[in-house]
Design a protein around this motif. Structure first.
Motif, PDB file in Angstrom:
ATOM      1  N   LEU A  79       0.772  -1.272  -0.091  1.00 55.17           N
ATOM      2  CA  LEU A  79      -0.135   0.042   0.069  1.00 55.17           C
ATOM      3  C   LEU A  79       0.844   1.028   0.006  1.00 55.17           C
ATOM      4  O   LEU A  79       0.336   2.254  -0.672  1.00 55.17           O
ATOM      5  N   LYS A  80       2.077   1.223   0.642  1.00 52.63           N
ATOM      6  CA  LYS A  80       2.922   2.407   0.789  1.00 52.63           C
ATOM      7  C   LYS A  80       3.504   2.405  -0.569  1.00 52.63           C
ATOM      8  O   LYS A  80       3.626   3.719  -1.004  1.00 52.63           O
ATOM      9  N   LYS A  81       3.805   1.549  -1.162  1.00 54.08           N
ATOM     10  CA  LYS A  81       4.432   1.712  -2.611  1.00 54.08           C
ATOM     11  C   LYS A  81       3.682   2.533  -3.462  1.00 54.08           C
ATOM     12  O   LYS A  81       4.029   3.173  -4.347  1.00 54.08           O
ATOM     13  N   TYR A  82       2.378   2.180  -3.412  1.00 51.31           N
ATOM     14  CA  TYR A  82       1.506   2.729  -4.340  1.00 51.31           C
ATOM     15  C   TYR A  82       0.691   4.188  -3.543  1.00 51.31           C
ATOM     16  O   TYR A  82      -0.372   4.771  -4.189  1.00 51.31           O
ATOM     17  N   SER A  83       1.167   4.519  -2.534  1.00 49.78           N
ATOM     18  CA  SER A  83       0.856   5.834  -1.669  1.00 49.78           C
ATOM     19  C   SER A  83      -0.675   5.568  -1.520  1.00 49.78           C
ATOM     20  O   SER A  83      -1.328   6.500  -1.702  1.00 49.78           O
ATOM     21  N   GLN A  84      -1.123   4.342  -1.200  1.00 52.19           N
ATOM     22  CA  GLN A  84      -2.479   4.174  -0.733  1.00 52.19           C
ATOM     23  C   GLN A  84      -2.901   4.311   0.549  1.00 52.19           C
ATOM     24  O   GLN A  84      -2.749   3.414   1.097  1.00 52.19           O
ATOM     25  N   LEU A  85      -3.306   5.578   0.910  1.00 54.38           N
ATOM     26  CA  LEU A  85      -3.647   6.071   2.338  1.00 54.38           C
ATOM     27  C   LEU A  85      -5.230   5.600   2.597  1.00 54.38           C
ATOM     28  O   LEU A  85      -5.298   5.298   4.011  1.00 54.38           O
ATOM     29  N   ASN A  86      -5.892   5.866   1.773  1.00 50.47           N
ATOM     30  CA  ASN A  86      -7.166   5.576   2.082  1.00 50.47           C
ATOM     31  C   ASN A  86      -8.013   4.620   0.737  1.00 50.47           C
ATOM     32  O   ASN A  86      -7.308   4.425  -0.113  1.00 50.47           O
ATOM     33  N   ARG A  87      -9.156   4.373   1.211  1.00 51.15           N
ATOM     34  CA  ARG A  87      -9.819   3.591   0.137  1.00 51.15           C
ATOM     35  C   ARG A  87      -9.849   4.289  -1.295  1.00 51.15           C
ATOM     36  O   ARG A  87     -10.351   3.475  -2.180  1.00 51.15           O
ATOM     37  N   GLY A  88      -9.707   5.218  -1.374  1.00 56.33           N
ATOM     38  CA  GLY A  88      -9.821   6.059  -2.803  1.00 56.33           C
ATOM     39  C   GLY A  88     -11.315   6.484  -2.757  1.00 56.33           C
ATOM     40  O   GLY A  88     -11.673   7.669  -3.639  1.00 56.33           O
ATOM     41  N   ILE A  89     -12.519   5.589  -2.596  1.00 57.96           N
ATOM     42  CA  ILE A  89     -13.646   6.197  -2.687  1.00 57.96           C
ATOM     43  C   ILE A  89     -14.305   6.977  -1.268  1.00 57.96           C
ATOM     44  O   ILE A  89     -15.395   7.262  -1.610  1.00 57.96           O
ATOM     45  N   ASP A  90     -13.487   6.942  -0.389  1.00 52.13           N
ATOM     46  CA  ASP A  90     -13.600   7.994   0.640  1.00 52.13           C
ATOM     47  C   ASP A  90     -12.627   8.237   1.631  1.00 52.13           C
ATOM     48  O   ASP A  90     -11.349   7.724   1.023  1.00 52.13           O
ATOM     49  N   GLU A  91     -12.546   8.433   2.741  1.00 53.82           N
ATOM     50  CA  GLU A  91     -11.558   9.005   3.661  1.00 53.82           C
ATOM     51  C   GLU A  91     -11.020   7.976   4.479  1.00 53.82           C
ATOM     52  O   GLU A  91     -10.153   8.177   5.435  1.00 53.82           O
TER      53      GLU A  91
END
Length: 322
Positions: A79-91
């Motif tokens: 998730l960190k590799k792709y800078s995925q901090l939240n679900r994208g569809i919400d916070e």
């Protein structure tokens, strides 16, 4: 023992485990995830997490071999590799321990999203594994919006089950659902979703499927289809809720959860005869934001209202202008 034998040995023990299911049910984007996350922080429940879904086939072996922490770190690194901090569809912040829908387990094995006779064994295996890993007799808290219109079947198969129904104004629900689908389909692949949902990857690998899905959710046709599907689900709820003993279910509204989180969560826990293990300020988990209606949804507000009128009345939304 070889890994498969080790799993077989422990899987046999799952049949002897019992669990007390509590289902959070509501329309997609009605606040089920927020309620699930908040209730998971109370320490009162065992929950289904992203880790459980992603590593379903290895949950027992990871546990008995002490690899859970290592595998969770691998997910965090991804998730960190792709800078995925939240679900994208919400916070909502995503981690390996983020509470997730058991429906992913079912559909990833080519079963229906909702519980049926065909996939009950997989569902029971999931619950058994979670109880085995956690080694507690806490009730298991579950969520899957697809089962909102399936609670009579669930109650028949699990007589001790209890339900938390969450409602949200249907215009907001439909707007949020269409916006979420556009976010997942119109942007680049969502890395977190690829971990959870196998078909999502295949949609992006098939240009025709991706184009069709994008066209559908960009057009009024998508709003109409979602409205009709959600209207059928609410009709099922209204038609059948009286068949459930009122001691076995509680209803809450998303709007009340956001405005009065402490009061709403206390109400739910009182209903379940539970006391908070880890008290926190639930308001910190709520990040209200004003979201404007999509043009396609705004133009069809009257249509949505007509189709959802009985549900609007039941939930106390009549007269509210969106």
């Amino acid at each position: 023992m070889r890994m498969s034998e080790e799993n077989d040995f422990y899987l046999k023990q799952l049949n002897e485990l019992t669990f007390k299911p509590v289902f959070i049910l509501g329309l997609h984007r009605s606040g089920t995830s927020l309620l699930y996350e908040i209730l998971s922080t109370t320490g009162c429940f065992n929950v289904v997490t992203a880790y459980h879904i992603i590593n379903f086939n290895r949950l027992i072996s990871n546990h008995i071999n002490g690899r859970e922490k290592e595998v969770k770190e691998e997910i965090k690194a991804f998730l960190k590799k792709y800078s995925q901090l939240n679900r994208g569809i919400d916070e909502l912040i995503v981690t390996p321990d983020f509470p997730e829908e058991y429906g992913f387990i079912l559909t990833n094995r080519s079963y229906p999203w909702r519980l049926t006779k065909r996939n009950l064994s997989i569902f029971k295996e999931l619950c058994g594994k979670i109880q085995f890993i956690n080694k507690t007799d806490k009730p298991i808290l579950l969520k899957n919006p697809f089962d909102f219109s399936n609670f009579l079947f669930i109650k028949k198969e699990f007589p001790d089950s209890r339900f938390i129904f969450i409602h949200r104004h249907p215009i907001r629900v439909i707007n949020s659902f269409i916006r979420a689908m556009q976010t997942l389909l119109f942007n680049d692949r969502n890395p977190y979703t690829t971990l959870l949902f196998h078909l999502y990857d295949r949609i992006f690998d098939n240009p025709l499927l991706l184009y069709t899905a994008r066209f559908h959710y960009a057009s009024p046709l998508g709003v109409i289809q979602v409205t009709l599907a959600f209207a059928r689900a609410t009709q099922y709820f209204l038609r059948n809720i009286s068949l459930i003993d009122d001691r076995d279910y509680i209803e809450v509204r998303y709007e009340d959860l956001c405005e009065k989180p402490m009061e709403t969560i206390s109400k739910v826990l009182d209903f379940l005869d539970l006391k908070v293990v880890n008290p926190i300020d639930y308001e910190k988990l709520i990040k209200p934001r004003k979201v404007e209606l999509l043009p396609t949804v705004d133009k069809l507000k009257s249509f949505i209202t007509r189709k959802m009128q009985p549900y609007l009345s039941h939930c106390g939304y009549e007269g509210i202008v969106i």
